[in-house]
Design a protein around this motif. Structure first.
Motif, PDB file in Angstrom:
ATOM      1  N   UNK A  52      74.352   9.035 -18.578  1.00 27.58           N
ATOM      2  CA  UNK A  52      74.006   9.625 -19.863  1.00 27.58           C
ATOM      3  C   UNK A  52      73.544   8.562 -20.854  1.00 27.58           C
ATOM      4  N   UNK A  53      73.525   7.317 -20.430  1.00 22.23           N
ATOM      5  CA  UNK A  53      72.984   6.245 -21.255  1.00 22.23           C
ATOM      6  C   UNK A  53      72.432   5.166 -20.336  1.00 22.23           C
ATOM      7  N   UNK A  54      71.432   4.418 -20.804  1.00 19.40           N
ATOM      8  CA  UNK A  54      70.825   3.389 -19.961  1.00 19.40           C
ATOM      9  C   UNK A  54      71.856   2.365 -19.484  1.00 19.40           C
ATOM     10  N   UNK A  55      71.653   1.877 -18.259  1.00 21.18           N
ATOM     11  CA  UNK A  55      72.551   0.867 -17.725  1.00 21.18           C
ATOM     12  C   UNK A  55      73.849   1.392 -17.182  1.00 21.18           C
ATOM     13  N   UNK A  56      73.942   2.717 -16.949  1.00 15.19           N
ATOM     14  CA  UNK A  56      75.168   3.307 -16.432  1.00 15.19           C
ATOM     15  C   UNK A  56      75.383   3.000 -14.961  1.00 15.19           C
ATOM     16  N   UNK A  57      76.526   3.417 -14.419  1.00 12.32           N
ATOM     17  CA  UNK A  57      76.889   3.067 -13.037  1.00 12.32           C
ATOM     18  C   UNK A  57      76.017   3.715 -11.967  1.00 12.32           C
ATOM     19  N   UNK A  58      75.444   4.873 -12.264  1.00 11.70           N
ATOM     20  CA  UNK A  58      74.631   5.571 -11.258  1.00 11.70           C
ATOM     21  C   UNK A  58      73.288   4.875 -11.072  1.00 11.70           C
ATOM     22  N   UNK A  59      72.743   4.371 -12.156  1.00  9.75           N
ATOM     23  CA  UNK A  59      71.461   3.682 -12.079  1.00  9.75           C
ATOM     24  C   UNK A  59      70.268   4.549 -12.370  1.00  9.75           C
ATOM     25  N   UNK A  60      70.507   5.838 -12.741  1.00 13.13           N
ATOM     26  CA  UNK A  60      69.401   6.728 -13.092  1.00 13.13           C
ATOM     27  C   UNK A  60      69.831   7.649 -14.216  1.00 13.13           C
ATOM     28  N   UNK A  61      69.039   7.682 -15.268  1.00 19.10           N
ATOM     29  CA  UNK A  61      69.361   8.473 -16.452  1.00 19.10           C
ATOM     30  C   UNK A  61      69.204   9.959 -16.150  1.00 19.10           C
ATOM     31  N   UNK A  62      70.019  10.780 -16.794  1.00 21.38           N
ATOM     32  CA  UNK A  62      69.986  12.236 -16.586  1.00 21.38           C
ATOM     33  C   UNK A  62      68.569  12.772 -16.781  1.00 21.38           C
ATOM     34  N   UNK A  63      68.099  13.650 -15.895  1.00 15.58           N
ATOM     35  CA  UNK A  63      66.723  14.170 -15.994  1.00 15.58           C
ATOM     36  C   UNK A  63      66.405  14.828 -17.340  1.00 15.58           C
ATOM     37  N   UNK A  64      67.377  15.544 -17.915  1.00 15.47           N
ATOM     38  CA  UNK A  64      67.105  16.206 -19.184  1.00 15.47           C
ATOM     39  C   UNK A  64      66.881  15.193 -20.295  1.00 15.47           C
ATOM     40  N   UNK A  65      67.631  14.107 -20.274  1.00 18.26           N
ATOM     41  CA  UNK A  65      67.446  13.065 -21.278  1.00 18.26           C
ATOM     42  C   UNK A  65      66.057  12.461 -21.149  1.00 18.26           C
ATOM     43  N   UNK A  66      65.603  12.260 -19.916  1.00 18.28           N
ATOM     44  CA  UNK A  66      64.270  11.699 -19.685  1.00 18.28           C
ATOM     45  C   UNK A  66      63.161  12.689 -20.023  1.00 18.28           C
ATOM     46  N   UNK A  67      63.492  13.984 -20.005  1.00 16.52           N
ATOM     47  CA  UNK A  67      62.485  15.033 -20.232  1.00 16.52           C
ATOM     48  C   UNK A  67      62.198  15.274 -21.712  1.00 16.52           C
ATOM     49  N   UNK A  68      63.219  15.188 -22.561  1.00 13.61           N
ATOM     50  CA  UNK A  68      63.079  15.650 -23.946  1.00 13.61           C
ATOM     51  C   UNK A  68      62.028  14.920 -24.786  1.00 13.61           C
ATOM     52  N   UNK A  69      61.788  13.622 -24.621  1.00  8.54           N
ATOM     53  CA  UNK A  69      60.703  13.017 -25.409  1.00  8.54           C
ATOM     54  C   UNK A  69      59.350  13.679 -25.165  1.00  8.54           C
ATOM     55  N   UNK A  70      59.037  14.040 -23.933  1.00 12.16           N
ATOM     56  CA  UNK A  70      57.776  14.725 -23.645  1.00 12.16           C
ATOM     57  C   UNK A  70      57.767  16.131 -24.229  1.00 12.16           C
ATOM     58  N   UNK A  71      58.933  16.796 -24.216  1.00 11.49           N
ATOM     59  CA  UNK A  71      59.036  18.134 -24.820  1.00 11.49           C
ATOM     60  C   UNK A  71      58.759  18.047 -26.316  1.00 11.49           C
TER      61      UNK A  71
END
Length: 256
Positions: free
Chosen positions: A231-250
């Motif tokens: 849910x924030x950059x640099x987290x343990x999974x290594x990939x940001x939530x898709x919705x977070x990545x989507x909203x700037x384009x929306x």
């Protein structure tokens, strides 16, 4: 994948009935003055009235161009989402499992809707998404519509229970997302879908965006028992939530 959209007005009726119970009123002669309505059992809605005919919006209202396209929606790859349908008006379908009333009840003067299917690597559809773009008569009415949508998402556990969706849990509490202008937030709920077995878990993430007198709602719904994203950059999974990545384009599409 078969769409899992449900009548929003039916959900509103169930919520109203479950909010209070009492004895049926006895038959009696008409009274000079009607008793006050208990508005505490009514679904929340904004102060702006819905338009009489959402298919004929005023000048300057949102159009289909203000909706995100498949390439705007993020997952593992930009080609994972495919456009299904684009329509005018929210109708009576429940576009989000957290929705308590029709989309028009938020008070917009125009509503555009686009649906998507998730087909990772070109495989079988394994999820769905809905994007809604709304314009309002003023910034104030947009503020009210945004706030009402926030109430729907915050009160989702009660709505899930009314739909016989068990084990409702808020996976992501509202977090703010940075967009070029305006404001945005992401939430996510998990639950067990009704009557489909013990391994019928689903996740629904919801993104809200407001830019001036316009509001967008994006929903991503996928099956599964776990759903791991940062849910924030640099987290343990290594990939940001898709919705977070989507909203700037929306947000960008909403003001075009």
């Amino acid at each position: 994948m078969k769409s899992r959209l449900f009548p929003a007005l039916a959900v509103a009726a169930v919520l109203a009935l479950t909010a209070c119970s009492g004895e049926p009123a006895a038959t009696e002669a008409p009274r000079p003055e009607a008793a006050p309505v208990d508005t505490s059992v009514l679904p929340p809605q904004s102060g702006a009235p819905a338009p009489d005919d959402p298919t004929t919006p005023p000048a300057g209202a949102v159009t289909a161009d203000n909706l995100p396209v498949a390439e705007d929606l993020q997952w593992n790859d930009t080609a994972d989402w495919r456009t299904a349908e684009t329509s005018v008006g929210g109708g009576t379908e429940q576009l989000s499992v957290c929705q308590q009333n029709s989309i028009e009840s938020l008070g917009g003067n125009a509503v555009q809707v686009r649906t998507f299917t998730l087909s990772p690597a070109g495989g079988q559809a394994d999820g769905e998404a809905v994007a809604v773009a709304m314009s309002f008569d003023s910034r104030e009415f947009a503020d009210q519509g945004y706030a009402t949508a926030q109430e729907w998402l915050a009160d989702c556990q009660r709505v899930l229970a009314a739909q016989e969706r068990t084990d409702g849990r808020q996976v992501i509490s509202p977090i703010e997302v940075s967009v070029p202008s305006g404001r945005a937030q992401v939430t996510e709920w998990s639950y067990q879908a009704p009557s489909t077995g013990a391994d019928s878990g689903e996740f629904e993430s919801q993104g809200l965006v407001q830019q001036g007198d316009r509001v967008a709602l994006v929903v991503m719904r996928t099956p599964g028992q776990d759903n791991n994203w940062d849910v924030e950059p640099g987290g343990p999974v290594g990939e940001l939530h898709p919705m977070i990545r989507t909203l700037p384009a929306v947000a960008d599409r909403l003001t075009r």
